[in-house]
Design an enzyme around this catalytic site. Structure first.
Site, short mmCIF file in Angstrom:
data_model
loop_
_atom_site.label_atom_id
_atom_site.label_comp_id
_atom_site.label_asym_id
_atom_site.label_seq_id
_atom_site.Cartn_x
_atom_site.Cartn_y
_atom_site.Cartn_z
N THR A 1 0.80 -1.21 0.00
CA THR A 1 0.00 0.00 0.00
C THR A 1 0.83 1.27 0.00
OG1 THR A 1 -0.03 -0.44 2.35
CG2 THR A 1 -2.04 -0.93 1.13
N GLU B 1 -9.50 0.77 1.02
CA GLU B 1 -10.69 -0.02 0.66
C GLU B 1 -11.79 0.83 0.04
OE1 GLU B 1 -11.15 -3.42 3.85
OE2 GLU B 1 -10.08 -1.72 4.65
#
Ligand code: MOS
Length: 758
Positions: free
Chosen positions: A470, A723
């Site tokens: 990430t 998300e």
């Protein structure tokens, strides 16, 4: 700057390159199964071929005869690992504790040999005799048990409702009533699930790709019945996570137990198809939605009755009504979540666990109601936007949904949309445009870190947070670089090791919010010490207050430009290094959250749980083109605009959102695990038949980062966006397919055969 490195706008950090980029592209980054270990033995898992019943007997004779075999571990010789509560682990079943089979693909044995080949051969030669019973596979299968989520799991605390939604719906002049379904989905991360366990006397080291090394350290210790201080879990790099490597699964402790019994390090890499049954997955969901509005487009009633599949032993729930019930300014709300228990593995996290399926249903219904109202679907969302949630009237700390739609619509050219079905046809291509809302709760958890600044301006941050691809290394380093006034190149970060101070699970999109808040706090303490040192020493900054001082370019600087280099400031301090251990917990938390974190327990705060609603938002607009002759479905372009508070790094943020949108397209058109109704077995258990998009499936993709400042969510002002991007996409695609063809496909993925005759 480039597409990949968007120019920072207000409240956004620079698109610095990833700290671990070179390590990753050169192969220097070692993943769990790459690490060299001496005297390694190889483990191979054997899994059940029935979905329900019991193991009657094993025939291990042929397997034991394979040269190089060391041992075979089954319930007959390797029981005794302590089962955990669901939540502390991915399942409450510890498979080697009994001959009972709960689902197809359950672990029934671990075969260990000197070589991988010998272990594979012995696993192949192991014979099992079962007492099989007929399994229940999925929704509507004979033998499933349907129970309300409320009262059957402490994870679903309420079925949000307000007003008399049934009456409001009955009286509404414009309404829709429809059922939407989402399928079983499996992660299929490129990095396979692997476990390497090595004991040194009574101390265990586990190399296992993990999103939560402290959770696993404590969990494995509980399963083995040993002191957590004796367990170390190491996962500096994780190749694809998104929930699949979040909760502890039984394989880790099974490998640890075998390694102890054989007194040898063991490495076990689950095969691709075992990745479908030995770790987490997204279960199928079904949603009955009724929604009514007045002729001006004001929503009067929203009713969502949902079902989720779970296992026989565990009541796992995602319960996304928590989010959908509060998404718009509905006049009245009624929601309910039921669990459908079948002979399947316990489901668990997969990117945006509640929001993905529940928002798919809500946003699809929003489009249907907009069509019924003859209203533009973006205008319909604007009309029903709200700054307070409808159930208890709590305000959102910030909510930039309308701004996101505005920016996305401008970039997309939405004003050119002809609302009539099929009106935008281009030669052989039926063209449709659709939109949907993305959202994700902002979570912040307690975290700790050790931060070190030396007199030569080097910074080291140590925290057991996780970079699951990430950009966590990078944004954590960036926060320290900004606050300590040193170039980013002088900062190193060490993550993913339970020997470091604890940080939360890399889940719920909380890492940047939690850990950057922690690093911010620690850096402020270091700043305070340096400021005090220069203020109390002779020199250009003597007597200055902290409000007048800053750290920049390796110097303590005053507002008038007077400066003291770090070397002199540290001299004044009487040390060549400042090292701070810092504990952070979010507002509403307590030091107890930190104590729990050390014990591997999570206390994420935010979302819809507190006095204010904390959510990030986005708007996704897509164009689909469907070939009039072949019904081939294409997504030539997609635009997403997102507001998520402070953006630490526009490059890594864009990358996360892009990945989310691609996953969203994937969920709309590609991904589905097929369950055989007779055997309750997954049919397409490989990446040849489990479809995911390839480069040719993704064309023009635009990510717009919408400026937003929110000082209430956490000290870093970060909402998190790991998300956010895959929420809503599938509904936008579904709506575009409808716009192109007039056919409403309410079950994803949408495939060519759904459109035959359209
Ligand atoms: Mo995410 S599904 O919270 O790893």
């Amino acid at each position: 700057m480039s597409d990949a490195a968007p120019e920072p706008r207000a409240n956004m950090g620079l698109p610095l390159k990833r700290m671990d980029a070179r390590r990753k592209v050169t192969g220097e980054a070692r993943y769990a199964a790459d690490l060299p270990v001496g005297n390694l033995a190889y483990g191979v898992l054997v899994t059940s071929r029935i979905a329900r019943g019991r193991i009657k007997s094993f025939d291990l004779g042929e397997a034991h005869a394979v040269p190089g075999l060391l041992d075979i571990f089954t319930y007959e010789n390797a029981s005794g690992l302590k089962a955990q509560r669901l939540g502390n682990a991915a399942t409450s079943v510890m498979p080697l504790n009994s001959p009972q089979i709960w689902y197809d693909g359950q672990i029934i044995a671990l075969v260990v040999a000197n070589t991988l080949e010998a272990a594979e051969e012995a696993a192949f030669k192991l014979r099992v005799d079962y007492d099989a019973e007929n399994p229940s596979a999925t929704f509507d299968s004979p033998g499933v048990e349907v129970i309300p989520a409320l009262g059957n799991t402490d994870r679903h605390k309420e079925d949000p409702k307000v007003g008399d939604a049934e009456a409001a719906f009955a009286a509404a002049p414009v309404k829709i009533d429809a059922v939407y379904t989402t399928p079983t989905e499996h992660h299929n991360a490129i990095e396979l699930f692997s476990t390497t366990c090595a004991w040194t006397n009574d101390e265990l080291t586990v190399n296992d790709p993990s999103q939560f090394v402290y959770g696993w350290k404590n969990g494995v210790a509980r399963e083995l019945g040993i002191d957590p201080a004796k367990v170390r879990v190491v996962a500096p790099y994780v190749g694809g996570a998104f929930g699949s490597k979040g909760p502890l699964t039984p394989r880790t402790a099974i490998v640890a137990l075998a390694a102890k019994k054989l007194n040898r390090p063991i490495r076990c890499v689950a095969t691709r198809d075992q990745g479908f049954t030995t770790v987490t997955y997204r279960a199928e969901t079904r949603h009955h939605i009724r929604m009514g509005a007045d002729p001006t487009g004001k929503i009067l009633a929203f009713l969502q009755e949902s079902e989720e599949l779970t296992s026989r032993p565990d009541n796992y729930v995602v319960g996304g009504t928590d989010t959908t019930a509060r998404m718009y300014g509905y006049g009245s709300v009624l929601t309910k979540v039921n669990l459908v228990k079948a002979d399947r593995g316990t489901p668990a996290y997969m990117r945006s666990p509640p929001e993905f399926p529940y928002m798919y249903a809500l946003e699809s219904a929003m489009d249907e109601l907009a069509v019924a109202l003859k209203m533009d679907p973006i205008e319909f969302r604007r009309k029903n936007d709200t700054k307070t949630e409808p159930i208890k009237g709590r305000p959102y700390t910030s909510r930039s949904l309308v701004e996101c739609y505005g920016e996305a619509a401008r970039a997309f050219g939405w004003e050119k949309r002809d609302p009539n079905i099929g009106a935008m046809r281009d030669g052989d291509w039926l063209v449709g445009w659709g939109c949907a809302t993305a959202c994700y709760p902002t979570h912040t958890g307690a975290a700790t870190a050790r931060i070190r600044l030396t007199s030569d301006g080097l910074v080291r941050i140590q925290t057991a947070a996780h970079d699951v691809g990430t950009g966590a290394y990078t944004v954590i380093g960036q926060m320290a670089s900004e606050r300590l006034g040193v170039p980013f190149e002088k900062v190193t970060a060490e993550l993913g090791d339970s020997a470091l101070p604890p940080a939360p699970v890399a889940g719920g999109s909380n890492t940047t919010a939690s850990v950057c808040s922690t690093v911010l706090k620690g850096c402020n303490e270091i700043r305070g010490k340096l400021f005090a040192a220069v203020a109390s020493a002779k020199g250009p900054l003597a007597g200055r207050g902290p409000g007048d001082l800053d750290l920049r370019d390796g110097k303590v600087v005053g507002s008038d430009g007077a400066a003291v280099p770090f070397a002199d400031a540290f001299k004044a301090l009487g040390s060549s290094v400042i090292e701070e251990y810092v504990e952070f917990f979010p507002e509403g938390g307590s030091p107890d959250d930190v104590r729990k974190l050390y014990a591997g327990q999570l206390a994420l705060r935010g979302g819809s749980a507190g006095e204010k609603m904390m959510y990030a938002f986005g708007a996704e607009l897509v164009e689909v083109r469907i070939n009039a002759r072949t019904r081939e479905i294409r997504v030539p372009r997609i635009v997403g605009a997102f507001a998520a508070g402070r953006i630490m790094n526009t490059r890594t943020a864009r990358s996360q959102l892009m990945g989310g949108m691609i996953w969203g397209i994937s969920s709309a058109l590609h991904e589905k695990t097929d369950v055989d109704l007779h055997t309750a077995r997954y049919v397409n258990r490989d990446i040849a038949e489990y479809h995911v998009p390839v480069n040719a499936d993704i064309r023009e993709l635009t990510v717009i980062l919408v400026p937003e400042t929110d000082n209430e969510v956490n000290p870093a002002g970060v909402k998190g966006l790991g998300e956010l991007g895959n929420v809503g996409t599938a509904a936008a695609v579904q709506s575009a397919v409808y716009h192109a063809t007039g056919k409403r496909i309410r079950s994803i993925p949408i495939r060519i055969d759904d459109l035959i005759g359209a």
